[in-house]
Each structure stands twice: as structure tokens, then as C-alpha cells.
Design a protein around this motif. Structure first.
Motif, mmCIF file in Angstrom:
data_model
loop_
_atom_site.group_PDB
_atom_site.id
_atom_site.type_symbol
_atom_site.label_atom_id
_atom_site.label_comp_id
_atom_site.label_asym_id
_atom_site.label_seq_id
_atom_site.Cartn_x
_atom_site.Cartn_y
_atom_site.Cartn_z
ATOM 1 N N ASP A 290 -7.631 5.336 -5.159
ATOM 2 C CA ASP A 290 -7.699 3.956 -5.648
ATOM 3 C C ASP A 290 -6.989 3.011 -4.679
ATOM 4 O OD1 ASP A 290 -9.174 4.676 -7.851
ATOM 5 O OD2 ASP A 290 -7.508 4.546 -9.271
ATOM 6 N N ALA A 291 -5.881 3.466 -4.110
ATOM 7 C CA ALA A 291 -5.157 2.651 -3.126
ATOM 8 C C ALA A 291 -6.027 2.426 -1.888
ATOM 9 C CB ALA A 291 -3.851 3.327 -2.737
ATOM 10 N N LEU A 292 -6.685 3.482 -1.446
ATOM 11 C CA LEU A 292 -7.543 3.384 -0.268
ATOM 12 C C LEU A 292 -8.705 2.434 -0.511
ATOM 13 C CD1 LEU A 292 -8.323 4.381 2.582
ATOM 14 C CD2 LEU A 292 -9.621 6.191 1.455
ATOM 15 N N PHE A 293 -9.327 2.557 -1.656
ATOM 16 C CA PHE A 293 -10.488 1.725 -1.976
ATOM 17 C C PHE A 293 -10.075 0.361 -2.491
ATOM 18 C CE2 PHE A 293 -12.409 6.072 -2.954
ATOM 19 C CZ PHE A 293 -12.870 6.228 -1.658
ATOM 20 N N ASP A 294 -8.752 0.122 -2.506
ATOM 21 C CA ASP A 294 -8.193 -1.145 -2.971
ATOM 22 C C ASP A 294 -8.726 -1.487 -4.356
ATOM 23 O OD1 ASP A 294 -6.420 -3.235 -2.616
ATOM 24 O OD2 ASP A 294 -7.950 -4.578 -1.819
ATOM 25 N N GLU A 295 -8.709 -0.492 -5.202
ATOM 26 C CA GLU A 295 -9.262 -0.631 -6.549
ATOM 27 C C GLU A 295 -8.160 -1.022 -7.520
ATOM 28 O OE1 GLU A 295 -11.900 -0.968 -9.468
ATOM 29 O OE2 GLU A 295 -12.390 -0.673 -7.370
ATOM 30 N N LYS A 296 -8.224 -2.245 -8.008
ATOM 31 C CA LYS A 296 -7.193 -2.746 -8.916
ATOM 32 C C LYS A 296 -7.596 -2.585 -10.384
ATOM 33 C CE LYS A 296 -4.594 -4.924 -5.666
ATOM 34 N NZ LYS A 296 -4.722 -3.958 -4.601
ATOM 35 N N ILE B 52 -5.554 15.495 0.847
ATOM 36 C CA ILE B 52 -6.266 14.240 0.548
ATOM 37 C C ILE B 52 -5.284 13.073 0.544
ATOM 38 C CG2 ILE B 52 -7.566 12.973 -1.204
ATOM 39 C CD1 ILE B 52 -8.762 15.751 -2.038
ATOM 40 N N ILE B 53 -4.143 13.252 -0.098
ATOM 41 C CA ILE B 53 -3.139 12.182 -0.158
ATOM 42 C C ILE B 53 -2.644 11.848 1.243
ATOM 43 C CG2 ILE B 53 -0.825 11.580 -0.986
ATOM 44 C CD1 ILE B 53 -1.549 13.259 -3.549
ATOM 45 N N ASN B 54 -2.407 12.855 2.071
ATOM 46 C CA ASN B 54 -1.984 12.606 3.448
ATOM 47 C C ASN B 54 -3.077 11.909 4.254
ATOM 48 O OD1 ASN B 54 0.520 13.733 3.003
ATOM 49 N ND2 ASN B 54 -0.057 15.752 3.764
ATOM 50 N N TRP B 55 -4.326 12.266 4.030
ATOM 51 C CA TRP B 55 -5.453 11.603 4.684
ATOM 52 C C TRP B 55 -5.468 10.126 4.311
ATOM 53 C CZ3 TRP B 55 -9.880 9.344 2.513
ATOM 54 C CH2 TRP B 55 -10.884 8.994 3.407
ATOM 55 N N VAL B 56 -5.296 9.849 3.021
ATOM 56 C CA VAL B 56 -5.259 8.456 2.571
ATOM 57 C C VAL B 56 -4.100 7.719 3.250
ATOM 58 C CG1 VAL B 56 -4.825 6.927 0.606
ATOM 59 C CG2 VAL B 56 -6.408 8.847 0.362
ATOM 60 N N GLU B 57 -2.951 8.372 3.320
ATOM 61 C CA GLU B 57 -1.780 7.741 3.923
ATOM 62 C C GLU B 57 -2.054 7.365 5.383
ATOM 63 O OE1 GLU B 57 2.980 8.359 3.689
ATOM 64 O OE2 GLU B 57 1.803 10.153 4.148
ATOM 65 N N THR B 58 -2.708 8.232 6.139
ATOM 66 C CA THR B 58 -2.998 7.894 7.528
ATOM 67 C C THR B 58 -4.047 6.792 7.622
ATOM 68 O OG1 THR B 58 -4.648 9.655 7.741
ATOM 69 C CG2 THR B 58 -2.411 10.191 8.405
ATOM 70 N N ARG B 59 -4.996 6.780 6.712
ATOM 71 C CA ARG B 59 -6.024 5.723 6.702
ATOM 72 C C ARG B 59 -5.419 4.367 6.356
ATOM 73 N NH1 ARG B 59 -11.650 7.217 7.545
ATOM 74 N NH2 ARG B 59 -11.943 5.105 6.798
ATOM 75 N N MET C 185 0.815 -1.218 0.000
ATOM 76 C CA MET C 185 0.000 0.000 0.000
ATOM 77 C C MET C 185 0.855 1.276 0.000
ATOM 78 S SD MET C 185 -3.404 0.707 0.052
ATOM 79 C CE MET C 185 -4.112 -0.743 0.741
ATOM 80 N N PRO C 186 1.967 1.361 0.756
ATOM 81 C CA PRO C 186 2.745 2.600 0.752
ATOM 82 C C PRO C 186 3.219 2.995 -0.640
ATOM 83 C CG PRO C 186 3.533 1.123 2.470
ATOM 84 C CD PRO C 186 2.527 0.372 1.660
ATOM 85 N N ASN C 187 3.476 2.020 -1.498
ATOM 86 C CA ASN C 187 3.947 2.342 -2.844
ATOM 87 C C ASN C 187 2.918 3.156 -3.615
ATOM 88 O OD1 ASN C 187 6.344 1.085 -2.407
ATOM 89 N ND2 ASN C 187 5.772 -0.821 -3.413
ATOM 90 N N THR C 188 1.651 2.867 -3.421
ATOM 91 C CA THR C 188 0.637 3.617 -4.155
ATOM 92 C C THR C 188 0.503 5.037 -3.610
ATOM 93 O OG1 THR C 188 -0.997 2.495 -2.798
ATOM 94 C CG2 THR C 188 -0.688 1.666 -5.023
ATOM 95 N N VAL C 189 0.617 5.212 -2.305
ATOM 96 C CA VAL C 189 0.619 6.562 -1.740
ATOM 97 C C VAL C 189 1.882 7.289 -2.202
ATOM 98 C CG1 VAL C 189 0.743 7.902 0.398
ATOM 99 C CG2 VAL C 189 -0.876 6.020 0.213
ATOM 100 N N GLN C 190 2.991 6.572 -2.238
ATOM 101 C CA GLN C 190 4.236 7.181 -2.740
ATOM 102 C C GLN C 190 4.079 7.598 -4.201
ATOM 103 O OE1 GLN C 190 5.267 7.605 0.530
ATOM 104 N NE2 GLN C 190 7.033 8.047 -0.725
ATOM 105 N N ALA D 254 -2.279 3.500 6.721
ATOM 106 C CA ALA D 254 -1.278 3.097 7.721
ATOM 107 C C ALA D 254 -1.944 2.359 8.876
ATOM 108 C CB ALA D 254 -0.535 4.327 8.241
ATOM 109 N N VAL D 255 -3.191 2.748 9.167
ATOM 110 C CA VAL D 255 -3.943 2.109 10.265
ATOM 111 C C VAL D 255 -4.471 0.745 9.827
ATOM 112 C CG1 VAL D 255 -6.016 2.321 11.689
ATOM 113 C CG2 VAL D 255 -4.580 4.327 11.252
#
Length: 126
Positions: free
Chosen positions: A52-58, A115-122, A1-6, A124-125
Motif C-alpha cells: 500500500d505504501a508503494l502504490f501510495d494507496e491511502k 517483499i518488504i525489503n523490495w518495497v523499501e528499496t523502491r 514513506m519510511p514510516n509505512t515500511v517501518q 527509497a529511490v
């Protein structure tokens, strides 16, 4: 997951670099709409990559803006508002119209980053 936020952050950094190095800012206005448009598209793409990373959308198929709005409305209304602002600012004002006002671009990039930082914190949890 971190790769997609990156990856999302990379798009955002590219947008900032395009504006800084190519759009030629003078007296609060960018002189070259072409680069404002490129930066807007890059930053908006970064937002979509993060979501897309958050929603696990492939899926590689194109999703419309309502697809994202529907999912965000069930998760966080504040982020939904930010997404609506990012859509209006990054995708429409910058990406299509090439709005030359540098404060518009600045606000759009800050919204994308939030938004990207919000996704990153979501993510990470999770």
C-alpha cells in the motif's frame, strides 16, 4: 514513506515473536495452531502495508488479492511470484489452516521479508 515500511517490518517482527514465544516449536512443528494463524495474519498484513505504501494507496477500503496482483504484474514479475507465494503461505496455509510445519512458516516469513525489503528499496529511490 519510511514510516509505512517501518510499520510493515513491525508486523513482520510481531509475527516472528508470536511464533518464537507462543507457538511452542518441537521437532520442526508448532504445537499451537492458534499462534501460527496469528503469525500468518500479522506477516501477511505487513506485506499489504508495504505494498500500500508503494502504490501510495491511502484508501481504507478493503482491496482483494487481485488488486495487488494486477499492480505487481505491471511492475515486477519476480515480486508478483513472491506475492503469490506469500498469499498462499502466509494468508492461506498459516492464517487459515494454521499449518504446523515450521519450515512452511519460515519460508513464508522470508518471502514476506523479501517483499518488504523490495518495497523499501523502491520507495527509497522514488
Amino acid at each position: 514513506m519510511p514510516n509505512t515500511v517501518q510499520e510493515a517490518k513491525r508486523y513482520l517482527n510481531n509475527a516472528k515473536e508470536i511464533l518464537r514465544e507462543k507457538a511452542r516449536k518441537e521437532d520442526g512443528y508448532y504445537q499451537d495452531k492458534k499462534y501460527v494463524k496469528l503469525a500468518g495474519h500479522a506477516a501477511y498484513t505487513g506485506v499489504l502495508v508495504a505494498l500500500d505504501a508503494l502504490f501510495d494507496e491511502k484508501s481504507k477500503k478493503r482491496k482483494d488479492v487481485d488488486w495487488y496482483k494486477e499492480r505487481l504484474s505491471k511492475m515486477d514479475k519476480k515480486v508478483l511470484n513472491a506475492f503469490n507465494g506469500a498469499y498462499d503461505t502466509l494468508h492461506l496455509a498459516m492464517g487459515y489452516d494454521g499449518n504446523p510445519i515450521s519450515d512452511v512458516s519460515k519460508a513464508g516469513l522470508e518471502t514476506a521479508e523479501s517483499i518488504i525489503n523490495w518495497v523499501e528499496t523502491r520507495t527509497a529511490v522514488a
